[in-house]
Structure formats: structure tokens, C-alpha cells
Design an enzyme around this catalytic site. Structure first.
Site, PDB file in Angstrom:
ATOM      1  CD  GLU A  60      16.925 -73.190 -10.444  1.00  0.00           C
ATOM      2  OE1 GLU A  60      15.890 -73.862 -10.292  1.00  0.00           O
ATOM      3  OE2 GLU A  60      18.019 -73.688 -10.813  1.00  0.00           O
ATOM      4  CG  HIS A 130      11.201 -78.764  -1.914  1.00  0.00           C
ATOM      5  ND1 HIS A 130      11.941 -79.910  -1.924  1.00  0.00           N
ATOM      6  CD2 HIS A 130      10.966 -78.461  -3.219  1.00  0.00           C
ATOM      7  CE1 HIS A 130      12.143 -80.307  -3.170  1.00  0.00           C
ATOM      8  NE2 HIS A 130      11.565 -79.445  -3.981  1.00  0.00           N
TER       9      HIS A 130
END
Length: 325
Positions: A60, A130
Site C-alpha cells: 500500500e 476487514h
């Protein structure tokens, strides 16, 4: 007009942006031929080629660093972070480069053409890695915008506005609505203003404020309250950086009461900033303390997801307490 769910509206917006401007490119983990974990980028690579829609390594920080470089050199990158929970490795790039590049260079360079897309929030049994709602972290960063749609119509119009805005934009998508939210979406090109709240419903007794998937929650709570004779005004903030304090103040001047609902934990959540501002600006108009109905101060609990969520029942009870104060 066409019937679309939230995912289809996002995909349609990306196609519209890429057709209109050849500088627009989409990249992230598995966004190419696979179409991303939620299929938001389906068929983009087939339509525009591997030079404009492509996979990145699983890093990321690298994705946003690469995007910053592209944006500063004139491209229009749309970078996807696969889950909002995994945006934190890129936090340094976003905070210290994306948001500050124009300022630190004296206006010579800018990452203003960068849009970062990421799904966020719970409600899909995703567990604590998540399901997080990290919007408040980014609301603390001058130099960028944070935008959150609640339905397909907003998703397309706000995403197109984000891609074309002259500031870097973090576009956060409530993933539990990806296939659940369906509505009429214009097939033509259109944008919606960033930084402007949307009044969902007029009311006179209490203002209910939310964004993203939680707008539907406060609508359910308002329907219950209406049966008790309580008139609820509902506002969808849409953008939390900048946020439309003027519209919220106007509503609170009228109703005298405010309830803020968000899925992120209570402590340090963006509701705190809103409450402080409204208390300062509307103090003499308030008939009751500002209420916050938020997630719990705990890592997102898979086994107790329903207990964690600030649902319509918790919201209804808070409406009643505020009205009875």
C-alpha cells in the site's frame, strides 16, 4: 437513467472518467483482469488496456507513493486500496506527501489529481481486519478531501467530482452497500459538489446526521420516531473533509437538537468534531445535549458484530432520550 447498484455506479464513473480524459489511470491490488476483490474495476483493463488499468504489488505504501509521483507529473491516478483497514501502511505517504506536496513545494508541484478509493466499514462478517471505519484519521489532515457516498447516484456523481477536483481526495465506499444499494443513475456524465451536505428529509424536532451506510440506519430510526410523533430532519454529510457545518447549523437552529451516528468507535470519532463545532455555534439554540450513537471502543468484534453496530434501535432510543431531556 439506468438501474445500478453501488459497485456498478462506481464502475460506470471510472469508465466515464477514463473515456473523457486519457490521463486517468486505475491501479491497485488485483484491479486488472480480475476486477478487484469486489469487482468494482471489472472490464476496465479489457476496455482501456494494461497501460491504464493494471495490478500493483501488494504494498500500500508503494501504491500511494507511485500515485503521488504520477499525480505530481500530470497524470490523473485513481489508486485503489483493497480494504480501508489496509490503508495504514500508506498513512505516511498520504499524510506527509499527498496532502502536503503542494504546500511544501510552494505551489510548484501538486498531488491534486490523485483519487484514492477504498471500501470501508462492517456489516459483512469480515472480522476486525476487514471492517474498520478509519475516516476520522484522515479528517485531521489539511490539504485533502474525504468523501463518502450513500447510494449509487451519489457514488457516480461524487467519484467523478473527486477525480476532477484539484485536490487529492480519499473516496471511501461503504462496502456493505456495494450490492445492497440499488437506484436510478444517469448514464450521462454528471458531478455532485464536494463538501456539501445533502438534506435527506425535512423535520422540526431533531436533526439526525450520518454518512455512508449509516444514513439508512437513521432513516429507519426516524421512521420509528415518527410513529411517536417526533419529526426528524435527516442530513447526509457526504464529505467529512471539508464538512458542511453551515448546513448542519441551519438545521440545528430550527430543531434545537442533534444526534450524530457513525460506525467508527465513539472516542475520537468524527462525531466529536461535529459536536464541538455545533456546541460552539448553536449553544443558545440547543434544547438538549448533542447525542452520539457510534461503534464501541473495541477492536471490531466478529462474534459480536450486531452488538457493536450503532443500529436503528440504539438510534431510536437516543432520539427518545434527547427528546425527553
Amino acid at each position: 437513467m439506468a438501474q445500478m447498484n453501488l459497485l456498478q455506479a462506481i464502475n460506470n464513473a471510472l469508465i466515464t472518467a477514463m473515456e473523457e480524459d486519457e490521463r486517468v489511470m486505475v491501479f491497485g491490488e488485483d484491479v486488472g483482469h480480475f476486477g478487484g476483490v469486489f469487482r468494482a474495476t471489472s472490464n476496465l483493463q479489457q476496455k482501456f488496456g494494461k497501460g491504464r488499468c493494471f495490478n500493483t504489488p501488494l504494498t500500500e505504501q508503494g501504491i500511494i507513493g507511485f500515485a503521488n509521483g504520477l499525480a505530481s507529473q500530470g497524470s490523473v491516478p485513481v489508486a485503489e486500496i483493497q480494504f480501508g483497514d489496509y490503508i495504514f501502511p500508506a498513512f505516511d505517504q498520504i499524510v506527509n506527501e499527498t496532502a502536503k506536496w503542494r504546500y511544501r513545494s510552494g505551489g510548484q508541484f501538486s498531488c491534486g489529481t490523485l483519487t484514492i478509493r477504498t471500501p470501508y466499514g462492517g456489516g459483512i462478517a469480515g472480522g476486525h481486519y476487514h471492517s474498520q471505519s478509519p475516516e476520522a484519521f484522515f479528517a485531521h489532515i489539511p490539504g485533502m478531501k474525504v468523501v463518502i457516498p450513500r447510494n449509487p447516484y451519489q457514488a457516480k456523481g461524487l467519484l467523478l467530482a473527486a477525480v476532477r477536483d484539484d485536490n487529492p481526495v480519499l473516496f471511501m465506499e461503504p462496502k456493505r452497500l456495494y450490492r445492497a444499494a440499488v437506484g436510478e443513475v444517469p448514464e450521462n456524465d454528471y458531478t455532485l459538489p464536494l463538501g456539501k451536505a445533502d438534506k435527506v428529509k425535512d423535520g422540526s424536532d431533531i436533526t439526525l446526521l450520518a454518512w455512508g451506510a449509516q444514513v439508512e440506519i437513521v432513516e429507519k430510526a426516524a421512521a420509528m420516531a415518527e410513529e411517536d410523533g417526533i419529526s426528524c430532519e435527516i442530513i447526509d454529510l457526504q464529505s467529512i473533509l471539508p464538512w458542511d457545518a453551515e448546513s448542519v447549523c441551519e438545521s440545528v437552529y430550527k430543531t434545537g437538537r442533534l444526534l450524530i451516528n457513525h460506525e467508527a468507535p465513539l472516542t475520537g470519532g468524527f462525531a466529536s468534531e461535529i459536536a464541538a463545532t455545533i456546541q460552539q455555534e448553536c449553544f443558545l439554540y440547543l434544547e438538549a445535549p448533542i447525542a452520539r450513537v457510534c461503534g464501541l471502543d473495541t477492536p471490531y468484534p466478529l462474534a459480536h458484530e450486531k452488538e457493536y453496530m450503532p443500529d436503528h434501535l440504539k438510534t431510536y432510543e437516543a432520539i427518545k432520550r434527547t427528546m425527553d431531556y
